[in-house]
Design a protein around this motif. Sequence first.
Motif, PDB file in Angstrom:
ATOM      1  N   ALA A  22      52.347  70.493 -10.272  1.00 45.72           N
ATOM      2  CA  ALA A  22      51.789  69.987  -9.034  1.00 45.72           C
ATOM      3  C   ALA A  22      50.522  69.455  -9.078  1.00 45.72           C
ATOM      4  N   PRO A  23      50.369  68.093  -8.469  1.00 44.22           N
ATOM      5  CA  PRO A  23      48.891  67.665  -8.464  1.00 44.22           C
ATOM      6  C   PRO A  23      48.113  68.307  -7.420  1.00 44.22           C
ATOM      7  N   ALA A  24      46.734  68.129  -7.603  1.00 48.16           N
ATOM      8  CA  ALA A  24      45.766  68.709  -6.469  1.00 48.16           C
ATOM      9  C   ALA A  24      46.333  68.073  -5.094  1.00 48.16           C
ATOM     10  N   PRO A  25      45.902  68.782  -4.189  1.00 46.51           N
ATOM     11  CA  PRO A  25      44.873  69.919  -3.890  1.00 46.51           C
ATOM     12  C   PRO A  25      45.619  71.282  -4.109  1.00 46.51           C
ATOM     13  N   THR A  26      46.669  71.264  -4.332  1.00 51.85           N
ATOM     14  CA  THR A  26      47.656  72.721  -4.507  1.00 51.85           C
ATOM     15  C   THR A  26      48.140  72.750  -5.655  1.00 51.85           C
ATOM     16  N   PRO A  27      47.588  72.740  -6.922  1.00 46.53           N
ATOM     17  CA  PRO A  27      48.159  72.547  -8.379  1.00 46.53           C
ATOM     18  C   PRO A  27      49.060  73.986  -8.401  1.00 46.53           C
ATOM     19  N   ALA A  28      50.078  73.960  -9.306  1.00 48.19           N
ATOM     20  CA  ALA A  28      50.938  74.820  -9.573  1.00 48.19           C
ATOM     21  C   ALA A  28      51.910  74.428 -10.617  1.00 48.19           C
ATOM     22  N   ASP A  29      52.047  75.397 -11.636  1.00 44.75           N
ATOM     23  CA  ASP A  29      52.995  75.088 -12.737  1.00 44.75           C
ATOM     24  C   ASP A  29      54.393  75.861 -12.458  1.00 44.75           C
ATOM     25  N   ASN A  30      55.355  75.180 -12.788  1.00 44.77           N
ATOM     26  CA  ASN A  30      56.548  75.627 -12.800  1.00 44.77           C
ATOM     27  C   ASN A  30      57.613  75.534 -14.030  1.00 44.77           C
ATOM     28  N   TYR A  31      58.021  76.508 -14.543  1.00 44.45           N
ATOM     29  CA  TYR A  31      58.996  76.323 -15.791  1.00 44.45           C
ATOM     30  C   TYR A  31      60.246  76.874 -15.333  1.00 44.45           C
ATOM     31  N   ASN A  32      60.986  75.760 -14.942  1.00 41.39           N
ATOM     32  CA  ASN A  32      62.408  76.307 -14.432  1.00 41.39           C
ATOM     33  C   ASN A  32      63.107  74.984 -14.418  1.00 41.39           C
ATOM     34  N   PHE A  33      64.697  75.374 -13.787  1.00 47.77           N
ATOM     35  CA  PHE A  33      65.488  74.129 -13.678  1.00 47.77           C
ATOM     36  C   PHE A  33      65.009  73.081 -12.608  1.00 47.77           C
ATOM     37  N   ASN A  34      64.701  71.966 -12.970  1.00 48.03           N
ATOM     38  CA  ASN A  34      63.971  70.970 -11.894  1.00 48.03           C
ATOM     39  C   ASN A  34      64.876  69.493 -12.052  1.00 48.03           C
ATOM     40  N   LEU A  35      65.125  69.018 -10.751  1.00 43.97           N
ATOM     41  CA  LEU A  35      65.587  67.777 -10.804  1.00 43.97           C
ATOM     42  C   LEU A  35      64.593  66.824  -9.795  1.00 43.97           C
ATOM     43  N   ARG A  36      64.253  65.693 -10.540  1.00 46.77           N
ATOM     44  CA  ARG A  36      63.116  64.631  -9.698  1.00 46.77           C
ATOM     45  C   ARG A  36      64.219  63.693  -9.280  1.00 46.77           C
ATOM     46  N   LYS A  37      63.981  62.985  -7.999  1.00 48.00           N
ATOM     47  CA  LYS A  37      64.737  61.714  -7.723  1.00 48.00           C
ATOM     48  C   LYS A  37      63.873  60.471  -8.382  1.00 48.00           C
ATOM     49  N   VAL A  38      64.423  59.633  -8.785  1.00 48.03           N
ATOM     50  CA  VAL A  38      63.891  58.520  -9.518  1.00 48.03           C
ATOM     51  C   VAL A  38      64.647  57.275  -8.749  1.00 48.03           C
ATOM     52  N   ARG A  39      63.932  56.368  -8.553  1.00 49.55           N
ATOM     53  CA  ARG A  39      64.501  54.734  -7.994  1.00 49.55           C
ATOM     54  C   ARG A  39      63.961  53.845  -8.978  1.00 49.55           C
ATOM     55  N   LEU A  40      64.902  52.984  -9.486  1.00 47.58           N
ATOM     56  CA  LEU A  40      64.453  52.121 -10.368  1.00 47.58           C
ATOM     57  C   LEU A  40      64.471  50.500  -9.837  1.00 47.58           C
ATOM     58  N   THR A  41      63.444  49.799 -10.085  1.00 45.99           N
ATOM     59  CA  THR A  41      63.211  48.361  -9.499  1.00 45.99           C
ATOM     60  C   THR A  41      63.391  47.377 -10.574  1.00 45.99           C
ATOM     61  N   PRO A  42      64.271  46.635 -10.878  1.00 42.87           N
ATOM     62  CA  PRO A  42      64.413  45.707 -11.810  1.00 42.87           C
ATOM     63  C   PRO A  42      63.191  44.708 -11.900  1.00 42.87           C
ATOM     64  N   TYR A  43      62.595  44.363 -13.127  1.00 42.94           N
ATOM     65  CA  TYR A  43      61.587  43.571 -13.320  1.00 42.94           C
ATOM     66  C   TYR A  43      61.706  42.134 -13.014  1.00 42.94           C
ATOM     67  N   ARG A  44      60.901  41.680 -12.607  1.00 44.33           N
ATOM     68  CA  ARG A  44      60.879  40.397 -12.076  1.00 44.33           C
ATOM     69  C   ARG A  44      59.621  39.711 -12.379  1.00 44.33           C
ATOM     70  N   SER A  45      59.571  38.652 -13.125  1.00 40.61           N
ATOM     71  CA  SER A  45      58.435  37.921 -13.747  1.00 40.61           C
ATOM     72  C   SER A  45      57.894  37.130 -12.637  1.00 40.61           C
ATOM     73  N   SER A  46      56.578  36.932 -12.508  1.00 39.13           N
ATOM     74  CA  SER A  46      55.821  36.481 -11.714  1.00 39.13           C
ATOM     75  C   SER A  46      54.393  35.830 -12.199  1.00 39.13           C
ATOM     76  N   ARG A  47      53.934  34.766 -11.485  1.00 35.96           N
ATOM     77  CA  ARG A  47      52.674  34.048 -11.691  1.00 35.96           C
ATOM     78  C   ARG A  47      51.661  34.618 -10.739  1.00 35.96           C
ATOM     79  N   PRO A  48      50.442  34.733 -11.122  1.00 34.02           N
ATOM     80  CA  PRO A  48      49.305  35.076 -10.356  1.00 34.02           C
ATOM     81  C   PRO A  48      49.057  34.333  -9.306  1.00 34.02           C
ATOM     82  N   SER A  49      48.613  34.552  -8.062  1.00 35.74           N
ATOM     83  CA  SER A  49      48.448  33.588  -7.068  1.00 35.74           C
ATOM     84  C   SER A  49      46.874  34.367  -6.258  1.00 35.74           C
ATOM     85  N   ASN A  50      46.432  35.298  -6.745  1.00 32.17           N
ATOM     86  CA  ASN A  50      45.234  35.785  -6.069  1.00 32.17           C
ATOM     87  C   ASN A  50      43.924  35.046  -6.207  1.00 32.17           C
TER      88      ASN A  50
END
Length: 205
Positions: A22-50
């Motif tokens: 776990a990240p700061a400010p409350t770090p903690a290690d855990n070695y156990n069965f864990n599932l993390r939710k993931v959402r995938l965003t399809p890649y889209r090419s783009s040209r810079p405009s900034n």
Amino acid sequence: MPSKYVSADGRDLWLQSNWWEAPAPTPADNYNFNLRKVRLTPYRSSRPSNRPSASINLARSGSDVTAVQISADHANWTYYNDGDRTKSEDSFDGTNKLVDFWGYTFSRSYWMNRVVYTTGAMADDGGWFSGFAGGLRVQVRRGFTWEDVERSRIAPAYPYSASAGAFTTYTLTFDETWGDGIRIIGEPGGSAHYTSIAELEVFFV
């Protein structure tokens, strides 16, 4: 990524990762069965405009900024993207790495020509980049390929030793270029082969 837990459109899933820190400010290690939710965003090419701006740090204001680093066992990647140059992270993982990098990817492309790198804490066995493998370089990502920028300069001169100093700022300027990712890269120094970082800022000036 168990197929049982993947959505019909393939964008939402659960990632099984049985060890995590776990990240700061409350770090903690855990070695156990864990599932993390993931959402995938399809890649889209783009040209810079900034447009040029000396005050807009793309590392903090860019679209969907994602930190990239070579060591997977460090959780405090937010340290080099929070505007605070007094906290730091390092890439020590006990391996003799031949390359080390810190950077970001974005969900769209940007013009860029300056990176401001502030070193982190250092020790006798590492925390800096060595002068081998081309020294400290800047690369941008285009089409999922990382390429060296043209005519990169570092000020002040980087000493490629412990003399680089803890919490010291170096500005790397280069020819105007664009991409959807940027990173500093080089061979880590010291007997423990790692580098450190407090902040990495990205600009198009």
